[in-house]
Motif scaffolding. Structure first.
Motif, PDB file in Angstrom:
ATOM      1  N   LYS A 153     -66.604  60.746 101.549  1.00 41.56           N
ATOM      2  CA  LYS A 153     -67.136  59.548 100.961  1.00 41.56           C
ATOM      3  C   LYS A 153     -66.964  59.518  99.686  1.00 41.56           C
ATOM      4  CE  LYS A 153     -71.536  59.911 102.282  1.00 41.56           C
ATOM      5  NZ  LYS A 153     -72.991  59.502 102.363  1.00 41.56           N
ATOM      6  N   GLU A 154     -66.602  60.389  99.082  1.00 42.25           N
ATOM      7  CA  GLU A 154     -66.675  60.408  97.406  1.00 42.25           C
ATOM      8  C   GLU A 154     -65.093  59.905  97.304  1.00 42.25           C
ATOM      9  OE1 GLU A 154     -66.322  63.538  93.856  1.00 42.25           O
ATOM     10  OE2 GLU A 154     -67.191  64.063  95.338  1.00 42.25           O
ATOM     11  N   PHE A 155     -64.114  60.615  98.166  1.00 39.70           N
ATOM     12  CA  PHE A 155     -62.560  60.201  98.146  1.00 39.70           C
ATOM     13  C   PHE A 155     -62.554  58.742  98.511  1.00 39.70           C
ATOM     14  CE2 PHE A 155     -58.501  59.277 100.318  1.00 39.70           C
ATOM     15  CZ  PHE A 155     -57.778  59.605  99.426  1.00 39.70           C
ATOM     16  N   VAL A 156     -63.212  58.067  99.363  1.00 38.65           N
ATOM     17  CA  VAL A 156     -63.286  56.600  99.682  1.00 38.65           C
ATOM     18  C   VAL A 156     -63.747  55.801  98.470  1.00 38.65           C
ATOM     19  CG1 VAL A 156     -64.211  54.773 101.184  1.00 38.65           C
ATOM     20  CG2 VAL A 156     -63.187  57.165 102.036  1.00 38.65           C
ATOM     21  N   ALA A 157     -64.795  56.440  97.870  1.00 43.13           N
ATOM     22  CA  ALA A 157     -65.371  55.502  96.872  1.00 43.13           C
ATOM     23  C   ALA A 157     -64.372  55.765  95.702  1.00 43.13           C
ATOM     24  CB  ALA A 157     -66.737  56.264  96.616  1.00 43.13           C
ATOM     25  N   LYS A 158     -63.879  56.671  95.204  1.00 46.63           N
ATOM     26  CA  LYS A 158     -62.956  56.992  94.329  1.00 46.63           C
ATOM     27  C   LYS A 158     -61.944  55.789  94.571  1.00 46.63           C
ATOM     28  CE  LYS A 158     -64.055  61.386  92.633  1.00 46.63           C
ATOM     29  NZ  LYS A 158     -63.105  62.540  92.238  1.00 46.63           N
ATOM     30  N   GLU A 159     -61.101  55.740  95.805  1.00 43.73           N
ATOM     31  CA  GLU A 159     -60.146  55.054  95.976  1.00 43.73           C
ATOM     32  C   GLU A 159     -60.416  53.383  95.903  1.00 43.73           C
ATOM     33  OE1 GLU A 159     -56.736  55.291  97.007  1.00 43.73           O
ATOM     34  OE2 GLU A 159     -57.240  57.241  96.297  1.00 43.73           O
ATOM     35  N   GLN A 160     -61.758  53.041  96.230  1.00 45.52           N
ATOM     36  CA  GLN A 160     -62.128  51.682  96.191  1.00 45.52           C
ATOM     37  C   GLN A 160     -62.596  51.393  94.776  1.00 45.52           C
ATOM     38  OE1 GLN A 160     -65.987  51.106  98.507  1.00 45.52           O
ATOM     39  NE2 GLN A 160     -66.058  48.906  98.023  1.00 45.52           N
ATOM     40  N   ALA A 161     -62.755  52.258  94.024  1.00 42.01           N
ATOM     41  CA  ALA A 161     -63.083  51.898  92.799  1.00 42.01           C
ATOM     42  C   ALA A 161     -61.605  51.791  91.944  1.00 42.01           C
ATOM     43  CB  ALA A 161     -64.156  53.087  91.768  1.00 42.01           C
ATOM     44  N   LEU A 162     -60.788  52.614  92.383  1.00 40.42           N
ATOM     45  CA  LEU A 162     -59.562  52.425  91.823  1.00 40.42           C
ATOM     46  C   LEU A 162     -59.049  50.876  92.187  1.00 40.42           C
ATOM     47  CD1 LEU A 162     -57.789  55.871  92.195  1.00 40.42           C
ATOM     48  CD2 LEU A 162     -58.229  54.824  89.770  1.00 40.42           C
ATOM     49  N   GLU A 163     -59.157  50.583  93.250  1.00 42.51           N
ATOM     50  CA  GLU A 163     -58.641  49.373  93.820  1.00 42.51           C
ATOM     51  C   GLU A 163     -59.480  48.101  93.112  1.00 42.51           C
ATOM     52  OE1 GLU A 163     -56.447  46.395  95.921  1.00 42.51           O
ATOM     53  OE2 GLU A 163     -56.098  48.780  95.691  1.00 42.51           O
ATOM     54  N   GLU A 164     -60.601  48.497  93.020  1.00 43.04           N
ATOM     55  CA  GLU A 164     -61.488  47.455  92.302  1.00 43.04           C
ATOM     56  C   GLU A 164     -60.920  47.091  90.908  1.00 43.04           C
ATOM     57  OE1 GLU A 164     -65.538  48.445  92.511  1.00 43.04           O
ATOM     58  OE2 GLU A 164     -65.683  47.791  94.798  1.00 43.04           O
ATOM     59  N   GLU A 165     -60.545  48.288  90.270  1.00 49.44           N
ATOM     60  CA  GLU A 165     -60.019  48.043  88.868  1.00 49.44           C
ATOM     61  C   GLU A 165     -58.594  47.375  88.790  1.00 49.44           C
ATOM     62  OE1 GLU A 165     -59.929  52.085  86.970  1.00 49.44           O
ATOM     63  OE2 GLU A 165     -61.975  52.267  87.071  1.00 49.44           O
ATOM     64  N   ARG A 166     -57.793  47.671  89.989  1.00 52.13           N
ATOM     65  CA  ARG A 166     -56.633  47.087  89.890  1.00 52.13           C
ATOM     66  C   ARG A 166     -56.940  45.671  90.211  1.00 52.13           C
ATOM     67  NH1 ARG A 166     -54.811  51.923  92.301  1.00 52.13           N
ATOM     68  NH2 ARG A 166     -55.478  51.242  94.553  1.00 52.13           N
ATOM     69  N   GLU A 167     -57.594  45.225  90.995  1.00 55.25           N
ATOM     70  CA  GLU A 167     -57.713  43.704  91.435  1.00 55.25           C
ATOM     71  C   GLU A 167     -58.465  43.165  90.135  1.00 55.25           C
ATOM     72  OE1 GLU A 167     -58.181  40.402  93.649  1.00 55.25           O
ATOM     73  OE2 GLU A 167     -56.845  42.376  93.801  1.00 55.25           O
ATOM     74  N   ALA A 168     -59.507  43.777  89.292  1.00 57.22           N
ATOM     75  CA  ALA A 168     -59.874  43.275  88.107  1.00 57.22           C
ATOM     76  C   ALA A 168     -59.257  42.835  87.221  1.00 57.22           C
ATOM     77  CB  ALA A 168     -61.245  43.987  87.544  1.00 57.22           C
ATOM     78  N   LEU A 169     -58.095  43.846  86.869  1.00 61.91           N
ATOM     79  CA  LEU A 169     -56.904  43.644  86.115  1.00 61.91           C
ATOM     80  C   LEU A 169     -55.909  42.577  86.418  1.00 61.91           C
ATOM     81  CD1 LEU A 169     -55.521  44.635  83.750  1.00 61.91           C
ATOM     82  CD2 LEU A 169     -54.094  46.312  84.983  1.00 61.91           C
ATOM     83  N   ARG A 170     -55.690  42.612  87.841  1.00 62.28           N
ATOM     84  CA  ARG A 170     -54.818  41.336  88.308  1.00 62.28           C
ATOM     85  C   ARG A 170     -55.523  40.258  87.884  1.00 62.28           C
ATOM     86  NH1 ARG A 170     -53.869  38.208  92.741  1.00 62.28           N
ATOM     87  NH2 ARG A 170     -55.737  39.048  93.848  1.00 62.28           N
ATOM     88  N   MET A 171     -56.871  40.104  88.309  1.00 61.20           N
ATOM     89  CA  MET A 171     -57.447  38.724  88.206  1.00 61.20           C
ATOM     90  C   MET A 171     -57.396  38.356  86.646  1.00 61.20           C
ATOM     91  SD  MET A 171     -57.906  37.749  91.277  1.00 61.20           S
ATOM     92  CE  MET A 171     -59.029  36.198  90.676  1.00 61.20           C
ATOM     93  N   LYS A 172     -57.817  39.320  86.009  1.00 58.18           N
ATOM     94  CA  LYS A 172     -57.833  39.098  84.457  1.00 58.18           C
ATOM     95  C   LYS A 172     -56.493  38.405  84.061  1.00 58.18           C
ATOM     96  CE  LYS A 172     -58.494  41.266  80.050  1.00 58.18           C
ATOM     97  NZ  LYS A 172     -58.630  42.609  79.180  1.00 58.18           N
ATOM     98  N   ILE A 173     -55.516  38.949  84.380  1.00 54.89           N
ATOM     99  CA  ILE A 173     -54.052  38.566  83.894  1.00 54.89           C
ATOM    100  C   ILE A 173     -53.940  37.150  84.471  1.00 54.89           C
ATOM    101  CG2 ILE A 173     -51.716  38.811  84.278  1.00 54.89           C
ATOM    102  CD1 ILE A 173     -52.157  41.950  84.320  1.00 54.89           C
TER     103      ILE A 173
END
Length: 231
Positions: A153-173
């Motif tokens: 679960k921790e691994f999945v949560a970290k992967e999800q958080a990283l994906e959300e950060e990448r998506e947030a950065l993409r949306m910001k750009i």
């Protein structure tokens, strides 16, 4: 003598006429000045009224935006609360399912250990000791399963958080580029902007000329969500 008298009378009459003309000119000048002053005052009054109306409209628009923002935040907060409650309910269901799964696993393993060690053939004392040993081993297995489950679960949560950060950065750009394009071309494209490109809150970032020229007919270029919020 008669000639001198007539000349004197003529000069007197001429002076009187000149005086009347000067008086008439002065009166006309005064009337024109008053008319010009009155028209200027009317123009100034009209301009002041227009400015006051514009300021009132701007203030009302600002108040409406604040109200809409407040309503939007309230709706978002309610949605977050509802989502949180749903997540809590889901987690409780998930925990219950995990407890049931652990209990089923415990029973299966106890039966398996009992069969492997043939404890039914042992005497009561040995059977009790072996059963306790089996329980300890099963609890160790369950604990190991829990640790592995938490690690997953921790691994999945970290992967999800990283994906959300990448998506947030993409949306910001994307948003930054969208804002640049709007500021650069929105005025020229007024009336031709595709639906969904312009949002209600974009108007605050565009220049005064654009907002003044923005007509009600352009309202349908807002995205549906923004238009619902605007109304």
């Amino acid at each position: 003598m008669e000639y001198a008298r007539r000349q004197q009378q003529k000069e007197t009459n001429q002076k009187a006429m000149n005086k009347e003309r000067e008086a008439a000119k002065e009166k006309l000048h005064k009337l024109l000045s008053e008319k010009i002053d009155k028209e200027r005052q009317q123009r100034e009054d009209m301009e002041r009224v227009r400015e006051e109306l514009y300021l009132e409209e701007q203030q009302e628009a600002n108040r409406q935006r604040e109200i809409l923002e407040m309503e939007k935040k309230i709706r978002q907060r309610l949605m977050m609360q509802q989502t949180c409650q749903q997540q809590m309910a889901f987690k409780e269901v998930q925990r219950q399912a995990e407890r049931e799964e652990e209990e089923a696993f415990r029973k299966i393993m106890l039966v398996k250990f009992a069969e492997d060690d043939r404890i039914e053939q042992m005497n009561a004392q040995k059977r009790r000791m072996k059963q306790l040993e089996h329980k300890r081993e099963v609890e160790k297995l369950i604990e190991e399963r829990r640790r592995q489950h938490e690690a997953d679960k921790e691994f999945v949560a970290k992967e999800q958080a990283l994906e959300e950060e990448r998506e947030a950065l993409r949306m910001k750009i994307i948003e930054e580029e969208r804002q640049k394009l709007l500021k650069r071309h929105a005025k020229q494209l007024l009336g031709y902007l595709p639906k969904g490109l312009l949002r209600v809150d974009d108007l605050a970032h565009l220049d005064e000329d654009f907002r003044k020229n923005f007509q009600t007919r352009d309202a349908d270029i807002f995205s549906e969500d923004d238009w619902e919020d605007y109304n």
